[in-house]
Design an enzyme around this catalytic site. Sequence first.
Site, PDB file in Angstrom:
ATOM      1  N   ASN A  24       8.523  43.940  33.247  1.00  0.00           N
ATOM      2  CA  ASN A  24       8.662  45.102  32.356  1.00  0.00           C
ATOM      3  C   ASN A  24       9.497  46.153  33.080  1.00  0.00           C
ATOM      4  OD1 ASN A  24       8.378  47.293  30.689  1.00  0.00           O
ATOM      5  ND2 ASN A  24       6.189  47.605  31.083  1.00  0.00           N
ATOM      6  N   LYS A  40      10.504  48.935  32.013  1.00  0.00           N
ATOM      7  CA  LYS A  40      10.196  50.308  31.559  1.00  0.00           C
ATOM      8  C   LYS A  40      11.532  51.023  31.277  1.00  0.00           C
ATOM      9  CE  LYS A  40       5.818  49.876  33.874  1.00  0.00           C
ATOM     10  NZ  LYS A  40       4.689  50.453  34.558  1.00  0.00           N
ATOM     11  N   HIS A  73       0.908  48.909  25.824  1.00  0.00           N
ATOM     12  CA  HIS A  73       0.984  49.192  27.266  1.00  0.00           C
ATOM     13  C   HIS A  73       0.323  50.538  27.533  1.00  0.00           C
ATOM     14  CE1 HIS A  73       2.578  50.215  31.198  1.00  0.00           C
ATOM     15  NE2 HIS A  73       2.795  48.916  31.362  1.00  0.00           N
ATOM     16  N   GLU A  89       1.151  52.980  29.202  1.00  0.00           N
ATOM     17  CA  GLU A  89       2.036  54.153  29.102  1.00  0.00           C
ATOM     18  C   GLU A  89       2.270  54.551  27.651  1.00  0.00           C
ATOM     19  OE1 GLU A  89       5.014  52.522  31.698  1.00  0.00           O
ATOM     20  OE2 GLU A  89       3.551  52.691  33.328  1.00  0.00           O
ATOM     21  N   GLU A 129      -4.230  45.002  32.521  1.00  0.00           N
ATOM     22  CA  GLU A 129      -3.606  45.925  33.455  1.00  0.00           C
ATOM     23  C   GLU A 129      -4.519  47.118  33.689  1.00  0.00           C
ATOM     24  OE1 GLU A 129       0.928  45.451  33.493  1.00  0.00           O
ATOM     25  OE2 GLU A 129       0.420  46.982  32.047  1.00  0.00           O
ATOM     26  N   GLY A 184       1.528  50.931  39.262  1.00  0.00           N
ATOM     27  CA  GLY A 184       2.432  51.772  40.042  1.00  0.00           C
ATOM     28  C   GLY A 184       1.764  52.494  41.201  1.00  0.00           C
ATOM     29  N   SER A 208       0.715  46.640  40.269  1.00  0.00           N
ATOM     30  CA  SER A 208       1.113  46.534  41.686  1.00  0.00           C
ATOM     31  C   SER A 208       1.201  45.092  42.181  1.00  0.00           C
ATOM     32  CB  SER A 208       0.157  47.366  42.563  1.00  0.00           C
ATOM     33  OG  SER A 208       0.214  48.730  42.189  1.00  0.00           O
ATOM     34  N   GLY A 222       5.803  45.481  36.914  1.00  0.00           N
ATOM     35  CA  GLY A 222       6.605  46.673  36.637  1.00  0.00           C
ATOM     36  C   GLY A 222       7.619  46.895  37.748  1.00  0.00           C
ATOM     37  N   GLY A 223       7.288  47.780  38.692  1.00  0.00           N
ATOM     38  CA  GLY A 223       8.218  48.174  39.764  1.00  0.00           C
ATOM     39  C   GLY A 223       8.908  46.998  40.451  1.00  0.00           C
TER      40      GLY A 223
HETATM   41  O1  LIG Z   1       3.992  46.613  32.812  1.00  0.00           O
HETATM   42  C1  LIG Z   1       3.803  46.598  34.027  1.00  0.00           C
HETATM   43  C2  LIG Z   1       2.739  47.363  34.617  1.00  0.00           C
HETATM   44  O2  LIG Z   1       2.673  48.641  34.138  1.00  0.00           O
HETATM   45  C3  LIG Z   1       2.624  47.222  36.118  1.00  0.00           C
HETATM   46  O3  LIG Z   1       3.500  48.098  36.789  1.00  0.00           O
HETATM   47  P1  LIG Z   1       3.605  47.996  38.380  1.00  0.00           P
HETATM   48  O4  LIG Z   1       3.878  46.560  38.705  1.00  0.00           O
HETATM   49  O5  LIG Z   1       4.741  48.905  38.738  1.00  0.00           O
HETATM   50  O6  LIG Z   1       2.299  48.442  38.945  1.00  0.00           O
END
Ligand SMILES: O=C[C@H](O)COP(=O)(O)O
Length: 266
Positions: free
Chosen positions: A16, A18, A108, A110, A178, A184, A224, A245-246
């Site tokens: 993702n 974002k 999600h 967010e 999640e 994050g 994460s 994500g990141g």
């Molecule tokens: O959609 C992905 C999630 O929000 C996980 O994000 P992250 O891997 O940056 O913690």
Amino acid sequence: MAVNDNPRRTPLIAGNWKMNLDHLQAIAFVQKLAWNLKDAKHDFSAVEVAVFPPFTDLRSVQTLVSADKLPLAYGAQDLSAQDSGAYTGEISGGFLSQLECQYVLIGHSERRTLHGEDDEQVAAKVKAALKHNLVPIICVGETAADLELHGPSAVPVAQLKAALSGVSNAADIVVAYEPVWAIGSGQAATPEQAEQVAAQLRNVLKDTLGEDVAARTRILYGGSVKGVNIAGYMREPNLDGALVGGASLDIDEFSSIVRFQKHVGL
Ligand SMILES: O=C[C@H](O)COP(=O)(O)O
């Protein structure tokens, strides 16, 4: 224990992005990711790889994937519950299907926290996705406060039940667990914590959609995830991949997650 190798559920590693990477960056990124995985002899039929770029990148990604016949799936990060009409700023599932998206993220955290999406809107979006032949990736998860007040699974279980209201047992869906506190933050849930909730989520699938759907539906963990911790999740019997994500924005790191089998010695 070896990697979770349930033959009915092909692992899915989903990135993702974002609100990152414009359409030009997306083209370069997807091209490099595909080359990187091809060089590493990644077997895309054994572990499916999907990216979730911003809406404005989707046409470019479609053109590239189709012209170069890349074995990558892609999808959108959200969709409208409506098909068309006076809904300024919204994107119809029909438009996403036209762009040959296979998947769409729904609910999600967010979207839930920054845009006030509630369970009812999530359920309506799940229905819209299915109507337009998109596989919804239904995101659920508890906040740190929920965790303290209700324990780990109460909120994700309630969110999944709500999201599935009105879904038929023929539906092809994916669930992503999640925990909001892990997104994050660098503070990932342990594989045991994630498995405990995933097992409860699979029970919800069984109770609402039946044994068969529960057995074939993939449950992803997100929060994460990195190359160094993916193998732990993939050893758990109810976890079938990751929503990243990141780390999905770093080609080497994302490739290392996709190739989790090398971390478990396969
Ligand atoms: O959609 C992905 C999630 O929000 C996980 O994000 P992250 O891997 O940056 O913690």
